[in-house]
Design an enzyme around this catalytic site. Sequence first.
Site, short mmCIF file in Angstrom:
data_model
loop_
_atom_site.label_atom_id
_atom_site.label_comp_id
_atom_site.label_asym_id
_atom_site.label_seq_id
_atom_site.Cartn_x
_atom_site.Cartn_y
_atom_site.Cartn_z
N HIS A 270 -33.46 0.39 -64.83
CA HIS A 270 -33.62 0.34 -66.28
C HIS A 270 -33.63 -1.11 -66.73
O HIS A 270 -32.97 -1.96 -66.16
CB HIS A 270 -32.47 1.08 -66.99
CG HIS A 270 -32.80 1.45 -68.39
ND1 HIS A 270 -32.63 0.57 -69.43
CD2 HIS A 270 -33.35 2.56 -68.92
CE1 HIS A 270 -33.03 1.15 -70.55
NE2 HIS A 270 -33.48 2.36 -70.27
N ASP A 328 -34.72 9.78 -66.86
CA ASP A 328 -35.86 10.56 -66.36
C ASP A 328 -35.60 11.20 -65.01
O ASP A 328 -36.42 11.96 -64.52
CB ASP A 328 -37.08 9.63 -66.25
CG ASP A 328 -37.48 9.11 -67.61
OD1 ASP A 328 -37.39 7.89 -67.84
OD2 ASP A 328 -37.81 9.94 -68.47
C1 SDX Z 1 -37.40 4.69 -69.73
O1 SDX Z 1 -36.42 0.68 -72.43
C2 SDX Z 1 -35.94 1.87 -72.54
O2 SDX Z 1 -34.95 2.13 -73.21
C3 SDX Z 1 -36.74 2.94 -71.81
C4 SDX Z 1 -36.13 4.32 -71.82
C5 SDX Z 1 -36.09 4.87 -73.21
O3 SDX Z 1 -35.29 5.78 -73.45
O4 SDX Z 1 -36.97 4.49 -74.02
O5 SDX Z 1 -34.80 4.27 -71.32
C6 SDX Z 1 -36.93 5.30 -70.99
O6 SDX Z 1 -38.48 4.16 -69.73
C7 SDX Z 1 -36.49 4.69 -68.52
C8 SDX Z 1 -37.14 3.97 -67.30
C9 SDX Z 1 -38.11 4.94 -66.63
N1 SDX Z 1 -38.89 4.28 -65.60
C10 SDX Z 1 -38.73 4.57 -64.31
O7 SDX Z 1 -37.85 5.31 -63.85
C11 SDX Z 1 -39.76 3.91 -63.39
C12 SDX Z 1 -39.03 3.27 -62.18
N2 SDX Z 1 -38.21 2.20 -62.71
C13 SDX Z 1 -38.82 0.86 -62.63
O8 SDX Z 1 -40.19 0.83 -62.87
C14 SDX Z 1 -37.97 -0.19 -63.34
O9 SDX Z 1 -36.66 0.04 -63.02
C15 SDX Z 1 -38.06 -0.36 -64.85
C16 SDX Z 1 -39.45 -0.51 -65.31
C17 SDX Z 1 -37.41 0.79 -65.55
C18 SDX Z 1 -37.32 -1.63 -65.16
O10 SDX Z 1 -38.05 -2.66 -64.51
P1 SDX Z 1 -37.41 -4.10 -64.40
O11 SDX Z 1 -36.94 -4.55 -65.72
O12 SDX Z 1 -38.33 -4.99 -63.64
O13 SDX Z 1 -36.14 -3.78 -63.51
P2 SDX Z 1 -35.10 -4.84 -63.08
O14 SDX Z 1 -35.38 -6.15 -63.73
O15 SDX Z 1 -33.77 -4.23 -63.29
O16 SDX Z 1 -35.43 -4.97 -61.52
C19 SDX Z 1 -34.52 -5.66 -60.71
C20 SDX Z 1 -35.09 -5.59 -59.29
C21 SDX Z 1 -36.54 -6.05 -59.20
O17 SDX Z 1 -36.69 -6.62 -57.90
P3 SDX Z 1 -36.66 -8.25 -57.77
O18 SDX Z 1 -37.78 -8.77 -58.62
O19 SDX Z 1 -35.29 -8.67 -58.25
O20 SDX Z 1 -36.87 -8.50 -56.29
O21 SDX Z 1 -35.08 -4.24 -58.84
C22 SDX Z 1 -36.41 -3.82 -58.52
C23 SDX Z 1 -37.33 -4.77 -59.24
O22 SDX Z 1 -38.55 -4.90 -58.51
N3 SDX Z 1 -36.56 -2.45 -59.03
C24 SDX Z 1 -36.78 -1.40 -58.26
C25 SDX Z 1 -36.80 -0.30 -59.15
N4 SDX Z 1 -36.59 -0.74 -60.40
C26 SDX Z 1 -36.44 -2.07 -60.32
N5 SDX Z 1 -36.96 -1.26 -56.94
C27 SDX Z 1 -37.18 0.01 -56.48
N6 SDX Z 1 -37.21 1.11 -57.28
C28 SDX Z 1 -37.02 0.99 -58.61
N7 SDX Z 1 -37.05 2.08 -59.40
#
Ligand code: SDX
Length: 393
Positions: A270, A328
Amino acid sequence: QGDVFTYDPGFTSTASCESTITFIDGDKGELLHRGYPIDQLAEKSHFLEVCYLLLYGELPTAAQLEDFESRVTNHTMIHEQMHNFFRGFRRDAHPMATMVGVVGAMSAFYHDSTDIADPWQREVASIRLIAKMPTIAAMAYKYSIGQPFVYPRNDLDYASNFLRMCFSVPAEEYHVDPVLSRAMDRIFTLHADHEQNASTSTVRLASSSGANPFACIAAGIACLWGPAHGGANQACLEMLREIGTVDRIPEYIARAKDKDDPFRLMGFGHRVYKNFDPRAKVMKKSADEVLDLLGIENNPTLQVAKELEKVATEDEYFIEKKLYPNVDFYSGIILDAMGFPTSMFTPIFALSRTVGWISQWKEMLTDPTQRIGRPRQLYTGAPYRDYVEVEDR
Ligand code: SDX
């Protein structure tokens, strides 16, 4: 109000607004709506009461709630001519495509609630959108499966009405089980608002230009559709099904860690929650209740989900990256058990989030200091240079 921070690649947006609606503490895993914690609202309140709280700032008295519910109930039908809109789409259109189109077109049918300068018209637009979204979502579903539309009924509560509009057929009335209706209502509540997420910021930005409310909500629906945002519930269930059995989980955990693999664990991580998503905890409990009722507590998808959650949350990589199940992760399992296809998961999220978009829209419009949104950039392109004729290039 739109202060431009010094550019920091890790911070990709300006501070956009002040708000009194929703507070999130990502480290504590805390989510408050007008000060009330989401777990208490999900357990003790119900969606239309939460709508009232988000819209007007206080929990309603019994009389206020009765009046509000009556106003919503009496706006659930859509203009009969709008039915033609659905028939203009290909049968296999994703229901989100239909929702974006139909909601955007509402300004052509309800132009007596498009003048955002008029408080009365803003109020009517708010009620109409909250009331009609379940009808539109259900019609998008019915159209996609080739079944006749089912009209809303005034004697049913909000969640029961939606389930009946989705699952009733002329040959057989759908009787709503109170446990399923309660679970549906809880899903609506858990998705109602979430501060300045991508789709809410889209609605605010679109509204800041003075566009009509229906067009702005359609913009929010379009943004929510993405798999990184509201589309994650569909992507998550499809991922769990693709994993199929618990013995294949290590393969997907390895892929999620692989820098060269774009695969991400859907339903994990998130932008704000770096501990746990409080909504996911409530959703997990609801999933157990629904599957117990339906006698599918041994649902293979749920088994994979529970084992994946256990393995991932004990894994060093995910702990270090602060990746936990989000809202989700479990919602898709409940909706699948209820009989919804994955294509309906995000429309249900959009239906729920409409009250959050509308509440933030109203807050923004009543802020006298609010100006048109204008995010800034750091230009890193070519410096000034004169035009070069094609023969000299
Ligand atoms: C919603 O904003 C909101 O409030 C949204 C929401 C709402 O109610 O409106 O809460 C609803 O959208 C929830 C999120 C749903 N999406 C997913 O479940 C899709 C999978 N999640 C990812 O795409 C991701 O976690 C995000 C998009 C949600 C967040 O992306 P970020 O901001 O890039 O995540 P982060 O900065 O915390 O990531 C830190 C690290 C990164 O790696 P590095 O660059 O540090 O090497 O963790 C990795 C990311 O690549 N990472 C993941 C991951 N999510 C982040 N690696 C593997 N699997 C994942 N799901």
